[in-house]
Design a protein around this motif. Structure first.
Motif, mmCIF file in Angstrom:
data_model
loop_
_atom_site.group_PDB
_atom_site.id
_atom_site.type_symbol
_atom_site.label_atom_id
_atom_site.label_comp_id
_atom_site.label_asym_id
_atom_site.label_seq_id
_atom_site.Cartn_x
_atom_site.Cartn_y
_atom_site.Cartn_z
ATOM 1 N N GLY A 189 0.777 -1.498 -0.257
ATOM 2 C CA GLY A 189 0.073 0.436 -0.162
ATOM 3 C C GLY A 189 0.545 1.444 0.104
ATOM 4 N N CYS A 190 2.268 1.092 -0.024
ATOM 5 C CA CYS A 190 2.858 2.153 -0.598
ATOM 6 C C CYS A 190 2.869 2.929 -1.498
ATOM 7 C CB CYS A 190 4.534 1.654 -0.640
ATOM 8 S SG CYS A 190 4.870 1.003 1.755
ATOM 9 N N ALA A 191 3.345 4.208 -1.571
ATOM 10 C CA ALA A 191 3.479 4.977 -3.143
ATOM 11 C C ALA A 191 4.316 5.069 -3.714
ATOM 12 C CB ALA A 191 2.471 6.501 -3.415
ATOM 13 N N VAL A 192 5.084 4.679 -4.059
ATOM 14 C CA VAL A 192 6.402 4.839 -4.649
ATOM 15 C C VAL A 192 7.211 6.160 -5.487
ATOM 16 C CG1 VAL A 192 8.787 4.003 -5.074
ATOM 17 C CG2 VAL A 192 6.662 2.332 -3.820
ATOM 18 N N LEU A 193 7.239 6.885 -5.653
ATOM 19 C CA LEU A 193 7.666 7.757 -6.503
ATOM 20 C C LEU A 193 9.289 7.173 -7.813
ATOM 21 C CD1 LEU A 193 7.675 10.420 -7.963
ATOM 22 C CD2 LEU A 193 9.015 11.872 -7.047
ATOM 23 N N PHE A 194 9.077 7.041 -8.902
ATOM 24 C CA PHE A 194 10.776 6.265 -8.868
ATOM 25 C C PHE A 194 10.614 6.991 -10.491
ATOM 26 C CE2 PHE A 194 12.530 3.687 -12.288
ATOM 27 C CZ PHE A 194 13.505 3.521 -11.398
ATOM 28 N N VAL A 195 12.291 8.158 -10.353
ATOM 29 C CA VAL A 195 12.556 8.613 -11.330
ATOM 30 C C VAL A 195 14.039 8.412 -11.153
ATOM 31 C CG1 VAL A 195 13.467 11.580 -11.559
ATOM 32 C CG2 VAL A 195 12.503 11.281 -9.379
ATOM 33 N N SER A 196 13.880 8.206 -13.189
ATOM 34 C CA SER A 196 14.784 7.825 -13.773
ATOM 35 C C SER A 196 14.845 7.990 -15.493
ATOM 36 C CB SER A 196 14.663 6.750 -14.167
ATOM 37 O OG SER A 196 15.565 5.478 -14.144
ATOM 38 N N HIS A 197 15.952 8.416 -15.599
ATOM 39 C CA HIS A 197 16.641 8.464 -17.233
ATOM 40 C C HIS A 197 16.261 6.854 -17.918
ATOM 41 C CE1 HIS A 197 17.233 12.693 -16.697
ATOM 42 N NE2 HIS A 197 17.913 12.426 -16.213
ATOM 43 N N LYS A 198 16.136 5.681 -17.071
ATOM 44 C CA LYS A 198 16.570 4.541 -17.916
ATOM 45 C C LYS A 198 15.176 4.072 -17.968
ATOM 46 C CE LYS A 198 20.582 3.463 -15.627
ATOM 47 N NZ LYS A 198 20.790 2.345 -14.911
ATOM 48 N N LEU A 199 13.838 4.901 -19.373
ATOM 49 C CA LEU A 199 12.611 4.320 -20.156
ATOM 50 C C LEU A 199 12.618 3.052 -19.934
ATOM 51 C CD1 LEU A 199 12.348 7.152 -22.540
ATOM 52 C CD2 LEU A 199 12.265 7.241 -20.095
ATOM 53 N N GLU A 200 13.227 2.391 -20.257
ATOM 54 C CA GLU A 200 13.146 0.800 -20.081
ATOM 55 C C GLU A 200 12.523 0.284 -18.471
ATOM 56 O OE1 GLU A 200 17.668 0.617 -19.886
ATOM 57 O OE2 GLU A 200 15.630 1.863 -20.739
ATOM 58 N N GLU A 201 13.150 1.010 -16.793
ATOM 59 C CA GLU A 201 12.814 0.635 -16.540
ATOM 60 C C GLU A 201 11.622 1.370 -15.637
ATOM 61 O OE1 GLU A 201 17.370 0.292 -14.382
ATOM 62 O OE2 GLU A 201 16.142 1.926 -13.933
ATOM 63 N N VAL A 202 11.543 2.608 -16.270
ATOM 64 C CA VAL A 202 9.715 2.854 -15.700
ATOM 65 C C VAL A 202 9.311 2.290 -16.590
ATOM 66 C CG1 VAL A 202 8.190 4.903 -16.861
ATOM 67 C CG2 VAL A 202 11.173 5.237 -16.124
#
Length: 507
Positions: A189-202
């Motif tokens: 139930g956590c909210a995770v914000l993910f900042v990345s320049h690797k679009l395959e990971e996004v």
């Protein structure tokens, strides 16, 4: 109702509007991507959410109630954890002390070392990270330090977790471990914000996405399932991003190597390392965290003791004393992975950062460096590398990460190096700047530079390297001639990483 929202947030620095009514909404049980080019405002927004900066406008809401964070401590107390792009470990503390820093266990008023070891080990195990909780963080590699930062954020058990480029310095294997942890947090139930320049990971782990451009939200909470990679890049850069096409480049295999290592051992633990780099060749060093790649590079620069074998430069056996000797005597340069602490002088101007390696060449009587000569040389490299600066007198610390990396590279090019070691060249750099870097590295090799490339980004390695040397446990496990086909190359490289003992002639 959303778990957290930053609504129409504004932030103005002298001469720069960093955030222009940007909005970010995080839902419980979801992974949300925050994307944008370098300088788009992502890190500024995270620093506002965590209390490092105060907004000039807009509101922050947690569980629908407006909140104000005067410091990172207040943000953490409210249940917001963060892994910053710049590492924030305390050098004088152990791994365990850093992980549990916000809530050190005590017994009768004293720090409980046993509980520190036990609890830190739990969070290290979540990441399958084999580290001693008592080990000083000063002994960690950049990648290991990044993973400890992540363990530190997990230990707080935050309801909202902000991950700012968490995989920038780690390999795909370590990233997979992290993604499994993120999936657990999402299920809880956590909210995770993910900042990345690797679009395959996004696209692999995120549900929704917000895109910033020039400080403003150009897409708010879009469903990634409804978007293509090209559409996302178009939103980031304002136009369709064309796939990188590099011109043909050949390496003269009959040319004598500029750099050779024969059965090299080091005080750090390398054993029997063989390696050659020819003029105009890009040789990649790949391996998992702790493989010894950066440590090998530093030994070549005299920063660690070589205990066995021989290092040859232009065919002659050498003993390199220090970085100055590497540059002045042997024309070896090193673009470090740690640009903020080792690559650039943040409190000095762009001009001084670039010129520092050639002051002795520019200097006149009594060490005087003519300002006109320095300015002319700096202007040449600012233009050549496309460094975006208001003025050469601008402080390097005010530049975006991509431009800082270009400054770090420029000082070695200005020194007319012939052998260049490049360590993690595009960490934390957006897709368009990354392509510019790849083109630049490719062109440097085409013009005869011998390049030893260290990167944890396997697609980057396969794009650039002519040969890939795979390391594990401070040894070479094998070598693969690069055909630039991702599927076949990745399989061969991963097989070598997990080989039980070094292989001969893997290529």
């Amino acid at each position: 109702m959303s778990l957290f929202e930053a609504a129409r947030v504004e932030k103005v620095f002298p001469g720069v509007r960093a955030l222009d009514r940007a909005t970010l909404t995080l839902e419980p049980g979801s992974v949300h991507a925050l994307l944008g080019e370098n300088g788009a405002g992502k890190s500024t927004l995270i620093k506002i959410v965590t209390g490092l900066y105060q907004p000039d406008g807009g509101r922050l809401l947690l569980d629908g109630q407006e909140v104000h964070f005067g410091s990172p401590h207040e943000s953490a107390a409210a249940g917001i954890g963060v892994v910053h792009q710049e590492r924030n470990l305390i050098p004088g503390f152990s791994v365990g002390e850093n992980i549990l820093l916000q809530n050190l266990p005590t017994s009768r008023g004293l720090v409980d070392r046993g509980r520190i070891r036990a609890e830190a080990s739990r969070w290290l195990a979540e990441l399958d990270l084999d580290l001693d909780p008592d080990q000083p963080v000063t002994e960690l590699s950049v990648a290991q330090a990044q993973l400890v930062e992540i363990a530190k954020a997990l230990s707080v058990q935050s309801r909202v977790l902000l991950l700012d480029e968490p995989t920038a310095s780690i390999t795909p294997n370590e990233a997979e471990r992290l993604f499994r942890v993120v999936a657990k947090l999402k299920d809880a139930g956590c909210a995770v914000l993910f900042v990345s320049h690797k679009l395959e990971e996004v696209f692999a782990i995120c549900d929704t996405v917000t895109v910033l451009r020039d400080g403003a939200s150009v897409l708010e909470s879009g469903r990634l399932a409804d978007l293509t990679r090209d559409q996302v890049v178009d939103l980031m850069v304002g136009r369709v991003h064309e796939a990188l096409a590099l011109p043909p480049r050949t390496v003269d295999q009959t040319a004598a190597p500029l750099l050779e290592l024969e059965q090299v051992g080091t005080a750090t633990g390398h054993r029997g390392v063989d390696l050659t780099v020819r003029p105009g060749e890009i040789v990649g060093l790949y391996g998992l965290v702790g493989a010894g790649r950066s440590e090998l590079a530093k030994a070549l620069l005299g920063l660690d003791r070589i205990t066995a074998g021989e290092v040859r430069v232009r065919g002659k056996a050498v003993r390199i004393k220090n970085v100055r000797d590497a540059l002045r005597t042997h024309k070896i340069g090193y673009v470090t992975e740690n640009r903020k602490e080792e690559g650039v002088f943040l409190e000095q101007s762009v001009s001084r950062n670039i010129a520092v390696t050639i002051w002795d060449r520019l200097s006149k009587a009594f060490g005087y460096v003519p300002a006109k000569s320095e300015a002319a040389m700096v202007a040449q490299y600012v233009e050549k590398l496309g460094i975006r600066v208001a003025s050469p007198l601008q402080l390097a610390g005010t530049l975006s990460g991509g431009n800082q990396q270009k400054v770090s590279l420029a000082k070695w090019l200005a020194a007319q190096t012939e052998i260049l070691i490049i360590d993690e060249p595009t960490v934390g750099i957006d897709v368009r700047t990354k392509d510019a870097f790849h083109t630049l590295i490719w062109d440097l090799a085409a013009n005869g530079l011998a390049i030893l490339l260290i990167t944890s980004d396997l697609p980057e390695m396969i794009t650039l390297a002519d040969r890939v040397v795979v390391m594990r446990d401070h040894q070479v496990r094998g070598e693969v001639a690069n055909d630039h086909d991702y599927d076949t190359m990745s399989q061969q490289v991963i097989r070598l990483i997990h080989a039980e003992k070094p292989e001969e002639n893997a290529a």
